[in-house]
Each structure stands twice: as C-alpha cells, then as structure tokens.
Write a protein that holds these residues in place. Sequence first.
Motif, PDB file in Angstrom:
ATOM      1  N   PHE A 376       0.832  -1.204   0.000  1.00 21.15           N
ATOM      2  CA  PHE A 376       0.000   0.000   0.000  1.00 21.15           C
ATOM      3  C   PHE A 376       0.868   1.257   0.000  1.00 21.15           C
ATOM      4  N   ALA A 377       1.941   1.239   0.803  1.00 21.05           N
ATOM      5  CA  ALA A 377       2.850   2.395   0.850  1.00 21.05           C
ATOM      6  C   ALA A 377       3.530   2.604  -0.495  1.00 21.05           C
ATOM      7  N   VAL A 378       3.945   1.500  -1.133  1.00 25.73           N
ATOM      8  CA  VAL A 378       4.632   1.603  -2.425  1.00 25.73           C
ATOM      9  C   VAL A 378       3.704   2.181  -3.483  1.00 25.73           C
ATOM     10  N   CYS A 379       2.433   1.732  -3.479  1.00 25.21           N
ATOM     11  CA  CYS A 379       1.523   2.237  -4.513  1.00 25.21           C
ATOM     12  C   CYS A 379       1.217   3.722  -4.287  1.00 25.21           C
ATOM     13  N   THR A 380       1.175   4.157  -3.016  1.00 25.21           N
ATOM     14  CA  THR A 380       0.961   5.578  -2.724  1.00 25.21           C
ATOM     15  C   THR A 380       2.148   6.416  -3.198  1.00 25.21           C
ATOM     16  N   VAL A 381       3.345   5.924  -2.892  1.00 26.89           N
ATOM     17  CA  VAL A 381       4.561   6.610  -3.333  1.00 26.89           C
ATOM     18  C   VAL A 381       4.635   6.626  -4.860  1.00 26.89           C
ATOM     19  N   THR A 382       4.191   5.521  -5.467  1.00 28.22           N
ATOM     20  CA  THR A 382       4.173   5.445  -6.932  1.00 28.22           C
ATOM     21  C   THR A 382       3.289   6.541  -7.512  1.00 28.22           C
ATOM     22  N   GLY A 383       2.103   6.727  -6.891  1.00 28.50           N
ATOM     23  CA  GLY A 383       1.199   7.775  -7.366  1.00 28.50           C
ATOM     24  C   GLY A 383       1.809   9.150  -7.243  1.00 28.50           C
ATOM     25  N   ILE A 384       2.467   9.412  -6.111  1.00 28.87           N
ATOM     26  CA  ILE A 384       3.104  10.726  -5.902  1.00 28.87           C
ATOM     27  C   ILE A 384       4.260  10.924  -6.876  1.00 28.87           C
ATOM     28  N   PHE A 385       5.081   9.857  -7.028  1.00 30.62           N
ATOM     29  CA  PHE A 385       6.272   9.960  -7.870  1.00 30.62           C
ATOM     30  C   PHE A 385       5.905  10.197  -9.335  1.00 30.62           C
ATOM     31  N   PHE A 386       4.985   9.357  -9.836  1.00 33.22           N
ATOM     32  CA  PHE A 386       4.649   9.478 -11.260  1.00 33.22           C
ATOM     33  C   PHE A 386       3.631  10.589 -11.531  1.00 33.22           C
ATOM     34  N   GLY A 387       2.938  11.043 -10.494  1.00 32.50           N
ATOM     35  CA  GLY A 387       1.980  12.132 -10.699  1.00 32.50           C
ATOM     36  C   GLY A 387       2.608  13.501 -10.539  1.00 32.50           C
ATOM     37  N   TRP A 388       3.794  13.552  -9.944  1.00 31.05           N
ATOM     38  CA  TRP A 388       4.427  14.831  -9.652  1.00 31.05           C
ATOM     39  C   TRP A 388       4.774  15.614 -10.915  1.00 31.05           C
ATOM     40  N   TYR A 389       5.402  14.959 -11.871  1.00 28.66           N
ATOM     41  CA  TYR A 389       5.888  15.688 -13.042  1.00 28.66           C
ATOM     42  C   TYR A 389       4.746  16.273 -13.873  1.00 28.66           C
ATOM     43  N   PRO A 390       3.707  15.490 -14.182  1.00 35.91           N
ATOM     44  CA  PRO A 390       2.590  16.104 -14.923  1.00 35.91           C
ATOM     45  C   PRO A 390       1.931  17.238 -14.126  1.00 35.91           C
ATOM     46  N   ALA A 391       1.826  17.032 -12.780  1.00 42.92           N
ATOM     47  CA  ALA A 391       1.232  18.081 -11.953  1.00 42.92           C
ATOM     48  C   ALA A 391       2.107  19.329 -11.953  1.00 42.92           C
ATOM     49  N   LYS A 392       3.412  19.153 -11.891  1.00 43.39           N
ATOM     50  CA  LYS A 392       4.343  20.274 -11.928  1.00 43.39           C
ATOM     51  C   LYS A 392       4.247  21.002 -13.262  1.00 43.39           C
ATOM     52  N   LYS A 393       4.107  20.253 -14.340  1.00 44.45           N
ATOM     53  CA  LYS A 393       3.972  20.870 -15.666  1.00 44.45           C
ATOM     54  C   LYS A 393       2.712  21.722 -15.723  1.00 44.45           C
ATOM     55  N   ALA A 394       1.624  21.178 -15.135  1.00 46.54           N
ATOM     56  CA  ALA A 394       0.363  21.930 -15.146  1.00 46.54           C
ATOM     57  C   ALA A 394       0.492  23.222 -14.350  1.00 46.54           C
ATOM     58  N   SER A 395       1.211  23.157 -13.210  1.00 42.67           N
ATOM     59  CA  SER A 395       1.342  24.340 -12.351  1.00 42.67           C
ATOM     60  C   SER A 395       2.217  25.421 -12.982  1.00 42.67           C
ATOM     61  N   ASN A 396       3.029  25.042 -13.961  1.00 45.75           N
ATOM     62  CA  ASN A 396       3.949  26.006 -14.597  1.00 45.75           C
ATOM     63  C   ASN A 396       3.379  26.630 -15.869  1.00 45.75           C
ATOM     64  N   LEU A 397       2.136  26.256 -16.223  1.00 50.02           N
ATOM     65  CA  LEU A 397       1.546  26.805 -17.442  1.00 50.02           C
ATOM     66  C   LEU A 397       1.318  28.318 -17.300  1.00 50.02           C
ATOM     67  N   ASP A 398       1.488  29.016 -18.400  1.00 52.66           N
ATOM     68  CA  ASP A 398       1.201  30.447 -18.433  1.00 52.66           C
ATOM     69  C   ASP A 398      -0.309  30.625 -18.569  1.00 52.66           C
ATOM     70  N   PRO A 399      -0.955  31.376 -17.677  1.00 56.66           N
ATOM     71  CA  PRO A 399      -2.425  31.499 -17.717  1.00 56.66           C
ATOM     72  C   PRO A 399      -2.960  31.958 -19.060  1.00 56.66           C
ATOM     73  N   ILE A 400      -2.330  32.973 -19.664  1.00 63.62           N
ATOM     74  CA  ILE A 400      -2.821  33.527 -20.936  1.00 63.62           C
ATOM     75  C   ILE A 400      -2.697  32.496 -22.049  1.00 63.62           C
ATOM     76  N   GLU A 401      -1.520  31.830 -22.113  1.00 60.70           N
ATOM     77  CA  GLU A 401      -1.317  30.810 -23.149  1.00 60.70           C
ATOM     78  C   GLU A 401      -2.267  29.645 -22.929  1.00 60.70           C
ATOM     79  N   ALA A 402      -2.545  29.316 -21.663  1.00 60.21           N
ATOM     80  CA  ALA A 402      -3.452  28.199 -21.353  1.00 60.21           C
ATOM     81  C   ALA A 402      -4.859  28.513 -21.811  1.00 60.21           C
ATOM     82  N   ILE A 403      -5.309  29.771 -21.597  1.00 60.19           N
ATOM     83  CA  ILE A 403      -6.676  30.139 -22.005  1.00 60.19           C
ATOM     84  C   ILE A 403      -6.792  30.102 -23.529  1.00 60.19           C
ATOM     85  N   ARG A 404      -5.755  30.478 -24.243  1.00 58.16           N
ATOM     86  CA  ARG A 404      -5.766  30.481 -25.697  1.00 58.16           C
ATOM     87  C   ARG A 404      -5.640  29.087 -26.301  1.00 58.16           C
ATOM     88  N   TYR A 405      -5.258  28.105 -25.450  1.00 56.66           N
ATOM     89  CA  TYR A 405      -4.981  26.746 -25.958  1.00 56.66           C
ATOM     90  C   TYR A 405      -6.224  26.130 -26.575  1.00 56.66           C
TER      91      TYR A 405
END
Length: 406
Positions: A376-405
């Motif tokens: 259970f701990a490994v699967c939780t860590v797996t979710g955090i580890f593999f979910g971090w990069y896409p989440a980080k990418k989403a947080s770094n989006l430029d609001p104006i460019e995102a709205i125009r997307y």
Amino acid sequence: MNYKNLIKVALKALSNNKFRGFLTMLGIIIGVGSVIAMLAIGQGSKRSIRAQISEMGSNMIMIHPGTGRFGGVRQSASSMQTLKIEDYRTIVNETSYISACSPSVNSSGQAIYGANNTPTTIYGINQDYMDIRKYTVSEGEMFTDQDVIRAAKVCVVGQTIVDNLFPNGEDPLGKTIRFGKIPFKIIGVLTSKGYNSMGMDQDDLILAPYTTVQKRILAITYLQGIFASAITEELSDKAIDELTAILRQNHNIRPGEEDDFNIRSQEELSSMMSSTSDLMTVLLACIAGISLLVGGIGIMNIMYVSVTERTREIGLRMSIGAKGRHILWQFLIEAVIISVVGGIIGVLLGVGAAAAIKYIAGWPVFVQPYSVILSFAVCTVTGIFFGWYPAKKASNLDPIEAIRYE
C-alpha cells in the motif's frame, strides 16, 4: 489553500472519466495484488519448511566421521571409523548443553515377512533417538535399555513398513520379520510422520537397538554417527562448540590439525532453507513489482493526457487567482487518489488470491501484515512519484497561453 475543495475538484474530475480512471488503476490493482500474493506464497513456503524441519527436531545435532588421509590417499567419510562408543559415553557424561544423545548405525536391505518384502533401512539407535527426531510410538512400546545391553532382536517399525509387509491389515505387533537373514520381533509401530520437505518418507524405517545392528548385521565396533539434541535451539552453537572440544580431546587432535569428524545442526539446515526461500520470495515480489512500475507509468501517461485536455480549465483557474501550487496539488491529489483506491482494491484482490491459492491449490500461504502495508505504501509513493511531473507541468503553465490553448 483549501485542501477540502482541492479534493472535491479532484474527485469530480475523476468521476467525469470513470472508465479511464479505472483502467489507470488497473496497473496498480494488479501490481499490489500480485506482490501480496507472491509474498504470501513465499512466506507460506518458508513457514512450512520450518515446521517440517521442527518436526524432524529443530535443535538436533548430527555428528559424522570426517574425511582423512591414509598413505597419502584421502578416504571418504563412510569408510572412516573415527567415532567410537567411548565418544558417545563421554558426550553423555561431560556435556552441559545436550539434553539427549544416541549412537547411530544403519544398514540398507530387504525387510521380509512371509511372501511380502520391501527395501528399507534399519537404524540402530537408543531410546533418546525418539526425543531427538520427534518420533512417538502409536502402538506397542519402545525397546528398553536392557534390550540395548542384551543386543535383543526386537524392533519398532514405521507405518510404510507395516503397509508393505502387512497389506491385508494384519496386526504387526508380536510378528517376526527378517532383515536380511536376521529375525526381528516387532514390539512397536511409530506414529506416521509422512514425507518431509525434501521428499523423504519418514515412515520407511526400522528402529532397533544399536548394539543389535552393530553385532548381528554390520559386525562392527565403531559408530557411523551420533545424534544429539541441544537443550534449546538457541544453544545449538554452544553445544556444537562443546562437542567439538570433547571429540578433539578424545581423538587426541592437536591445535591446528584438521578434525576427523563433522558436526552439523538442524538449525544450519533451517537457515539455509530459509535463505533460499527468502531469495525466491524476493524474486517473485520483484517480478510482481514490475506491474506496479507499469501502473505508475500508466498514471503518468493519463495525468499528461488530463493536463493537456484541461489546459484551458487550468488557465481559467489561474486567471481568477489560483496559484501554481494549487494546480500542482489538484493534479497530485488526483494521482494519489487513483493510487490509493487502486491500492485498496489491490490489497483485497491479493488477500483473496492468496486465500484462493491456499484452498484450491493447497499451497501453504501466509499473508503478513507488513506485505499489505508495504504494498500500500509503495503504490501511494508510486502515485506521488509518477503524478508529480505532470502536476508540476500543469502548475507552470502560463495562464494567458493556457486560455488560448485549443
């Protein structure tokens, strides 16, 4: 930062794509279930091996002749005559860590009764052998010390001997069988122990006084082995050291010279078998863990797709005040929810699969709490580890460019 609202948003986003979410969880479900089931099989096998070794005498110590050189030629242990009855008597009189001790001689041959015969082995021992090897008499009685002194032609037989020599259900007690040309009167039948972990039939044997086997069958004066039992399994090492010192002194072996005997304990066998079992368990768990890795990659892939699909939504949230960390946590929470829910289902699947293997296939399995917690701990860590990069990418989006997307 309102985590409650972030969780609600994450749950709503996942509920909008239920089937995709389930398929994403599937890798985690299979991975966690496989790891738990594989570890359960490994631990069950380990416990089964330990239990069977314990039935053979977990604190048993075996002394056999060692190899030696005569005329420059190294002799095999079977041809050595270094163990004497005096060694046995000294061990009985001088040891402080031994609770039981028995001389041992044996011979293979045919046991015969009437028209029936069977190949087997006769073991010459004393009464202590029963405690050392955890044998008990189910019918009749064990031979006595007086029988040993007189080299009486009496024996106690295993259930396999009874089945082969008395196939019609005849009572074996009091009957006289022959081992080779020597007659033996059956005075007892051993309680059946079945096969051990190495596939040996523990009921295919005849027990007789060691003096009888020495004099009447083998015509020897030396011993082929000595079996002893340490007071406890924990004292086995001390008992071995004590036995080594006694035998070296008895055999006049000087410091630096090689022993002419070998001492092995059942604890060594147990440790070796446990190590092998642990290695196989780790191997099985690693193979099963690959599916967890695949599940993690699946989470990353889906989160990337989700970020791409919801780029405009992210831009709108940022334009009305949402900060990058809010977006980061929103997508990270989604990944963790997928992992945790998949982990819970996987735990249930793994425990259920282990139970099914036990009752359907009859394999020994044991689900340890640590395997559930670890998976259970490994699967939780797996979710955090593999979910971090896409989440980080989403947080770094430029609001104006995102709205125009588009």
